[in-house]
Design a protein around this motif. Structure first.
Motif, PDB file in Angstrom:
ATOM      1  N   LEU A  23       0.811  -1.214   0.000  1.00 62.94           N
ATOM      2  CA  LEU A  23       0.000   0.000   0.000  1.00 62.94           C
ATOM      3  C   LEU A  23       0.848   1.269   0.000  1.00 62.94           C
ATOM      4  CD1 LEU A  23      -2.787   1.283   0.027  1.00 62.94           C
ATOM      5  CD2 LEU A  23      -2.807   1.013   2.518  1.00 62.94           C
ATOM      6  N   ARG A  24       1.837   1.362   0.890  1.00 64.25           N
ATOM      7  CA  ARG A  24       2.639   2.581   0.955  1.00 64.25           C
ATOM      8  C   ARG A  24       3.343   2.838  -0.372  1.00 64.25           C
ATOM      9  NH1 ARG A  24       7.439   1.610   3.435  1.00 64.25           N
ATOM     10  NH2 ARG A  24       6.469   1.161   5.402  1.00 64.25           N
ATOM     11  N   GLY A  26       2.602   1.617  -3.331  1.00 60.36           N
ATOM     12  CA  GLY A  26       1.596   1.903  -4.353  1.00 60.36           C
ATOM     13  C   GLY A  26       1.125   3.341  -4.280  1.00 60.36           C
ATOM     14  N   ALA A  27       0.937   3.835  -3.055  1.00 60.95           N
ATOM     15  CA  ALA A  27       0.516   5.230  -2.871  1.00 60.95           C
ATOM     16  C   ALA A  27       1.601   6.192  -3.339  1.00 60.95           C
ATOM     17  CB  ALA A  27       0.164   5.482  -1.409  1.00 60.95           C
ATOM     18  N   LEU A  94      -3.732   0.371  -8.995  1.00 55.87           N
ATOM     19  CA  LEU A  94      -3.291   1.260  -7.921  1.00 55.87           C
ATOM     20  C   LEU A  94      -4.310   2.355  -7.634  1.00 55.87           C
ATOM     21  CD1 LEU A  94       0.538   1.623  -8.606  1.00 55.87           C
ATOM     22  CD2 LEU A  94      -0.604   0.247  -6.867  1.00 55.87           C
ATOM     23  N   LEU A  97      -6.823   0.737  -5.535  1.00 57.77           N
ATOM     24  CA  LEU A  97      -6.266   0.481  -4.213  1.00 57.77           C
ATOM     25  C   LEU A  97      -6.279   1.740  -3.342  1.00 57.77           C
ATOM     26  CD1 LEU A  97      -4.687  -1.442  -2.241  1.00 57.77           C
ATOM     27  CD2 LEU A  97      -2.603  -0.554  -3.307  1.00 57.77           C
ATOM     28  N   VAL A  98      -5.810   2.870  -3.879  1.00 59.70           N
ATOM     29  CA  VAL A  98      -5.771   4.088  -3.061  1.00 59.70           C
ATOM     30  C   VAL A  98      -7.174   4.606  -2.776  1.00 59.70           C
ATOM     31  CG1 VAL A  98      -3.419   4.706  -3.732  1.00 59.70           C
ATOM     32  CG2 VAL A  98      -5.333   5.696  -4.960  1.00 59.70           C
ATOM     33  N   SER A 101      -8.679   2.362  -0.106  1.00 55.80           N
ATOM     34  CA  SER A 101      -7.966   2.573   1.153  1.00 55.80           C
ATOM     35  C   SER A 101      -8.167   3.985   1.699  1.00 55.80           C
ATOM     36  CB  SER A 101      -6.471   2.314   0.959  1.00 55.80           C
ATOM     37  OG  SER A 101      -6.263   1.005   0.508  1.00 55.80           O
ATOM     38  N   LEU A 103      -6.942   6.748   0.643  1.00 59.25           N
ATOM     39  CA  LEU A 103      -5.699   7.523   0.660  1.00 59.25           C
ATOM     40  C   LEU A 103      -5.872   8.722  -0.257  1.00 59.25           C
ATOM     41  CD1 LEU A 103      -3.054   4.672   0.610  1.00 59.25           C
ATOM     42  CD2 LEU A 103      -3.533   6.273   2.458  1.00 59.25           C
ATOM     43  N   ASP A 173      -1.848   6.859   8.493  1.00 68.45           N
ATOM     44  CA  ASP A 173      -2.880   6.243   7.658  1.00 68.45           C
ATOM     45  C   ASP A 173      -4.247   6.856   7.876  1.00 68.45           C
ATOM     46  OD1 ASP A 173      -1.213   4.549   6.324  1.00 68.45           O
ATOM     47  OD2 ASP A 173      -1.659   2.795   7.562  1.00 68.45           O
TER      48      ASP A 173
END
Length: 186
Positions: A23-24, A26-27, A94, A97-98, A101, A103, A173
């Motif tokens: 995750l990190r 990818g972000a 991605l 994902l973000v 999540s 983000l 997060d």
């Protein structure tokens, strides 16, 4: 042996942790794609990133290759070039994902000031984590070769530092959730 469905065979559970997306990292890559001017501000730190799997490494290399010849302020042009180089599916993965999540700082509509601060923190945590993992492996080897209290204490110290990094990341997060920022448009 039990038969395995196609969906299960493709899942991260079966493929293992290296097949998934961190995750990190990818972000960080999505912040770079959505706000490419940040790369120019800290090119060395971005270029030197060690990523946990080939999928992320491939996107990272593609971003660096495209930005070597493209305008760093043109997010849409960067996306088109990355998609043209075969990274479209990864960008979509991605982005999802973000968004899932929450983000928001990795999304295209986040304010550059917020993204810049998150970028700085995420890169710092990424490099710190990678360095601590390297130190941990070395400390484990040293302890295995010479089991002393000093070597054991060094190993425990590194583990404490890694726990502190994890706690710091957990605090970051949730940043923005209470002010509604985590519900940014996807």
């Amino acid at each position: 042996r039990m038969p395995v469905s196609e969906n299960l065979a493709r899942s991260a559970l079966v493929r293992g942790p290296q097949a998934g997306v961190a995750l990190r990292e990818g972000a960080i890559l999505m912040m770079a794609v959505n706000h490419p001017s940040l790369i120019e501000e800290d090119l060395a730190a971005f270029a030197e990133m060690e990523l946990p799997n080939e999928t992320l490494q491939g996107l990272h290399r593609a971003i660096l290759s495209v930005l070597a010849v493209a305008d760093m302020s043109d997010e849409q042009g960067l996306r088109r070039l990355l998609t043209g180089s075969g990274q479209g599916d990864m960008l979509e993965k991605l982005s999802t994902l973000v968004a899932r999540s929450k983000l928001w700082v990795a999304m295209p509509d986040a304010a550059i000031e917020d993204v810049r601060e998150a970028w700085r923190q995420a890169l710092h945590l990424h490099h710190l984590t990678r360095n601590l993992k390297t130190e941990l492996r070395l400390a484990e080897s040293v302890l295995a070769a010479e089991s002393t209290e000093e070597n054991f204490e060094r190993l425990l110290d590194i583990q404490r530092q890694m726990n502190n990094v994890s706690a710091t990341e957990a605090l970051l997060d949730g940043f923005g959730v209470m002010s509604g920022r985590a519900t940014a448009k996807s």
